[in-house]
Scaffold this motif. Structure first.
Motif, PDB file in Angstrom:
ATOM      1  N   GLN A  72      21.848  21.188 -84.064  1.00  0.00           N
ATOM      2  CA  GLN A  72      22.835  20.201 -83.656  1.00  0.00           C
ATOM      3  C   GLN A  72      22.391  19.460 -82.405  1.00  0.00           C
ATOM      4  N   ARG A  73      21.768  20.206 -81.478  1.00  0.00           N
ATOM      5  CA  ARG A  73      21.306  19.595 -80.238  1.00  0.00           C
ATOM      6  C   ARG A  73      20.192  18.585 -80.509  1.00  0.00           C
ATOM      7  N   GLU A  74      19.324  18.909 -81.475  1.00  0.00           N
ATOM      8  CA  GLU A  74      18.240  17.994 -81.808  1.00  0.00           C
ATOM      9  C   GLU A  74      18.764  16.702 -82.424  1.00  0.00           C
ATOM     10  N   ARG A  75      19.888  16.820 -83.143  1.00  0.00           N
ATOM     11  CA  ARG A  75      20.455  15.624 -83.773  1.00  0.00           C
ATOM     12  C   ARG A  75      21.328  14.826 -82.818  1.00  0.00           C
ATOM     13  N   SER A  76      21.712  15.443 -81.710  1.00  0.00           N
ATOM     14  CA  SER A  76      22.635  14.791 -80.786  1.00  0.00           C
ATOM     15  C   SER A  76      21.932  13.685 -80.007  1.00  0.00           C
ATOM     16  N   ASN A  77      22.673  12.634 -79.754  1.00  0.00           N
ATOM     17  CA  ASN A  77      22.147  11.526 -78.945  1.00  0.00           C
ATOM     18  C   ASN A  77      22.717  11.536 -77.532  1.00  0.00           C
ATOM     19  N   THR A  78      23.315  12.704 -77.148  1.00  0.00           N
ATOM     20  CA  THR A  78      23.933  12.792 -75.830  1.00  0.00           C
ATOM     21  C   THR A  78      22.898  12.572 -74.729  1.00  0.00           C
ATOM     22  N   LYS A  79      23.228  11.724 -73.793  1.00  0.00           N
ATOM     23  CA  LYS A  79      22.348  11.462 -72.664  1.00  0.00           C
ATOM     24  C   LYS A  79      22.978  12.013 -71.397  1.00  0.00           C
ATOM     25  N   PHE A  80      22.175  12.686 -70.594  1.00  0.00           N
ATOM     26  CA  PHE A  80      22.672  13.270 -69.350  1.00  0.00           C
ATOM     27  C   PHE A  80      22.044  12.554 -68.172  1.00  0.00           C
ATOM     28  N   THR A  81      22.894  12.000 -67.314  1.00  0.00           N
ATOM     29  CA  THR A  81      22.425  11.306 -66.127  1.00  0.00           C
ATOM     30  C   THR A  81      22.572  12.235 -64.930  1.00  0.00           C
ATOM     31  N   ARG A  82      21.469  12.585 -64.317  1.00  0.00           N
ATOM     32  CA  ARG A  82      21.535  13.479 -63.171  1.00  0.00           C
ATOM     33  C   ARG A  82      22.178  12.788 -61.982  1.00  0.00           C
ATOM     34  N   PRO A  83      23.048  13.522 -61.274  1.00  0.00           N
ATOM     35  CA  PRO A  83      23.656  12.928 -60.078  1.00  0.00           C
ATOM     36  C   PRO A  83      22.595  12.717 -59.001  1.00  0.00           C
ATOM     37  N   LEU A  84      22.901  11.851 -58.063  1.00  0.00           N
ATOM     38  CA  LEU A  84      21.973  11.616 -56.965  1.00  0.00           C
ATOM     39  C   LEU A  84      21.793  12.890 -56.148  1.00  0.00           C
ATOM     40  N   PRO A  85      20.610  13.144 -55.629  1.00  0.00           N
ATOM     41  CA  PRO A  85      20.386  14.349 -54.821  1.00  0.00           C
ATOM     42  C   PRO A  85      21.308  14.383 -53.602  1.00  0.00           C
ATOM     43  N   LEU A  86      21.691  15.590 -53.218  1.00  0.00           N
ATOM     44  CA  LEU A  86      22.555  15.740 -52.052  1.00  0.00           C
ATOM     45  C   LEU A  86      21.815  15.342 -50.776  1.00  0.00           C
ATOM     46  N   ASP A 198      30.335  19.493 -44.354  1.00  0.00           N
ATOM     47  CA  ASP A 198      29.866  18.453 -43.441  1.00  0.00           C
ATOM     48  C   ASP A 198      30.620  17.159 -43.706  1.00  0.00           C
ATOM     49  N   SER A 199      30.059  16.049 -43.248  1.00  0.00           N
ATOM     50  CA  SER A 199      30.751  14.763 -43.326  1.00  0.00           C
ATOM     51  C   SER A 199      30.562  14.046 -44.654  1.00  0.00           C
ATOM     52  N   ARG A 200      29.817  14.637 -45.598  1.00  0.00           N
ATOM     53  CA  ARG A 200      29.592  13.977 -46.888  1.00  0.00           C
ATOM     54  C   ARG A 200      30.902  13.890 -47.676  1.00  0.00           C
ATOM     55  N   GLN A 201      31.166  12.707 -48.235  1.00  0.00           N
ATOM     56  CA  GLN A 201      32.340  12.524 -49.069  1.00  0.00           C
ATOM     57  C   GLN A 201      32.042  12.944 -50.502  1.00  0.00           C
ATOM     58  N   LEU A 202      33.006  13.591 -51.132  1.00  0.00           N
ATOM     59  CA  LEU A 202      32.854  13.926 -52.543  1.00  0.00           C
ATOM     60  C   LEU A 202      32.857  12.648 -53.371  1.00  0.00           C
ATOM     61  N   GLN A 203      32.018  12.637 -54.397  1.00  0.00           N
ATOM     62  CA  GLN A 203      31.888  11.469 -55.262  1.00  0.00           C
ATOM     63  C   GLN A 203      32.563  11.733 -56.608  1.00  0.00           C
ATOM     64  N   ASP A 204      33.001  10.665 -57.248  1.00  0.00           N
ATOM     65  CA  ASP A 204      33.580  10.793 -58.576  1.00  0.00           C
ATOM     66  C   ASP A 204      32.532  11.363 -59.536  1.00  0.00           C
ATOM     67  N   GLY A 205      32.859  12.475 -60.179  1.00  0.00           N
ATOM     68  CA  GLY A 205      31.916  13.127 -61.087  1.00  0.00           C
ATOM     69  C   GLY A 205      31.242  14.344 -60.496  1.00  0.00           C
ATOM     70  N   ASP A 206      31.487  14.647 -59.222  1.00  0.00           N
ATOM     71  CA  ASP A 206      30.912  15.847 -58.597  1.00  0.00           C
ATOM     72  C   ASP A 206      31.596  17.111 -59.120  1.00  0.00           C
TER      73      ASP A 206
END
Length: 285
Positions: A72-86, A198-206
């Motif tokens: 199923q995974r081989e047939r899937s077209n799901t794309k995963f976008t890695r979040p920006l590094p911390l 710390d002072s980093r703001q949480l991002q949408d999708g974290d």
């Protein structure tokens, strides 16, 4: 039946079929000798292929499920976008604790406490104190999770957790443990554990793990949970869900006399299934 060509000696054919709810995989291989060769007709040519020998192996339910998942995974077209590094933000000074709140012995030094060499046996009073510390930690964690939203900083979460703990007459255990500068651990995305607020703001999708530990009446209550921030993609939602399931399986092993090794084995087995079943599992190893 007409065969367009004969099997070569190096050819093989994989077949699979269901039998009484279980899966069977068969491998068809030509034998090296053929005592009863039957002619097959292909057009005007007559060929005498080697006799086929069938080797089969019945797959277990787990093997079949994992095989289906990989397909199923081989047939899937799901794309995963890695979040920006911390990126590390600014760490504010440690918060004060009222003098009348009892503090654990390691607060006065940056040295980590040594493990006790003797066994600990808790009486009824000690168990009640332990339960009270754990219940307080659970309440604080729930309140901290309600603060998670895009744009809030982990430093703001630390301040809120710190205030809730000292208002209850307890001490925030992480503060001063081995020199740790904050009252709670906040681990965002790829930060595995013990992240410093710390002072980093949480991002949408974290995703963020909040680790709360309180020191109350001589006992530590420790708990943590991973929360979703805003619109988290399905892959990370699945990661958090299955990881929580792995934790529950480990907790189910806990009982009087259970070894830590047995708990670890149960969690490891569950994590192995996660990596094999989960899309992009190797990314999270």
């Amino acid at each position: 039946m007409v065969f367009p060509a004969s099997f070569s000696h190096s050819a093989s054919l994989q077949l699979s079929a269901s039998f009484h709810g279980e899966r069977t995989t068969s491998t068809l291989l030509p034998s090296s000798t053929s005592s009863n060769s039957c002619p097959f007709f292909s057009g005007s040519k007559t060929m005498s292929p080697s006799r086929l020998v069938v080797y089969s192996r019945r797959l277990s339910g787990l093997e079949e499920a994992m095989k289906m998942r990989r397909e199923q995974r081989e047939r899937s077209n799901t794309k995963f976008t890695r979040p920006l590094p911390l990126r590390r933000g600014r760490v504010s000074p440690r918060l004060p604790v009222p003098d009348d709140i009892p503090k654990p012995p390691y607060v006065s030094t940056k040295e980590l406490p040594e493990l006790a060499s003797e066994h600990q046996f808790h009486d009824a009073e000690g168990i009640e104190k332990m339960r009270a510390a754990c219940e307080l930690a659970a309440r604080v964690l729930q309140s901290a999770g309600e603060l998670v939203k895009p744009s809030i900083t982990t430093n703001e979460i630390d301040k809120a957790v710190h205030q809730m703990i000292i208002d209850a007459g307890a001490y925030p255990s992480p503060l001063g443990y081995g020199g740790f500068p904050k009252s709670v651990c906040t681990s965002v995305n790829e930060c595995m554990c013990h992240g410093i607020p710390d002072s980093r703001q949480l991002q949408d999708g974290d995703i963020i793990n909040i680790d709360v530990t309180v020191y109350l009446n001589g006992y530590h209550g420790d708990t943590s949970k991973t929360f979703l921030c805003g619109n988290v993609n399905d892959i990370l939602k699945r990661l958090v869900k299955v990881t929580e399931e792995c934790m529950e399986k480990g907790i189910a092993v806990c009982k009087d006399g259970a070894s830590f090794k047995k708990i670890g084995k149960r969690i490891r087995y569950s994590v192995t299934l996660l990596c094999d079943w989960f899309p992009f599992g190797p990314y999270f190893r």
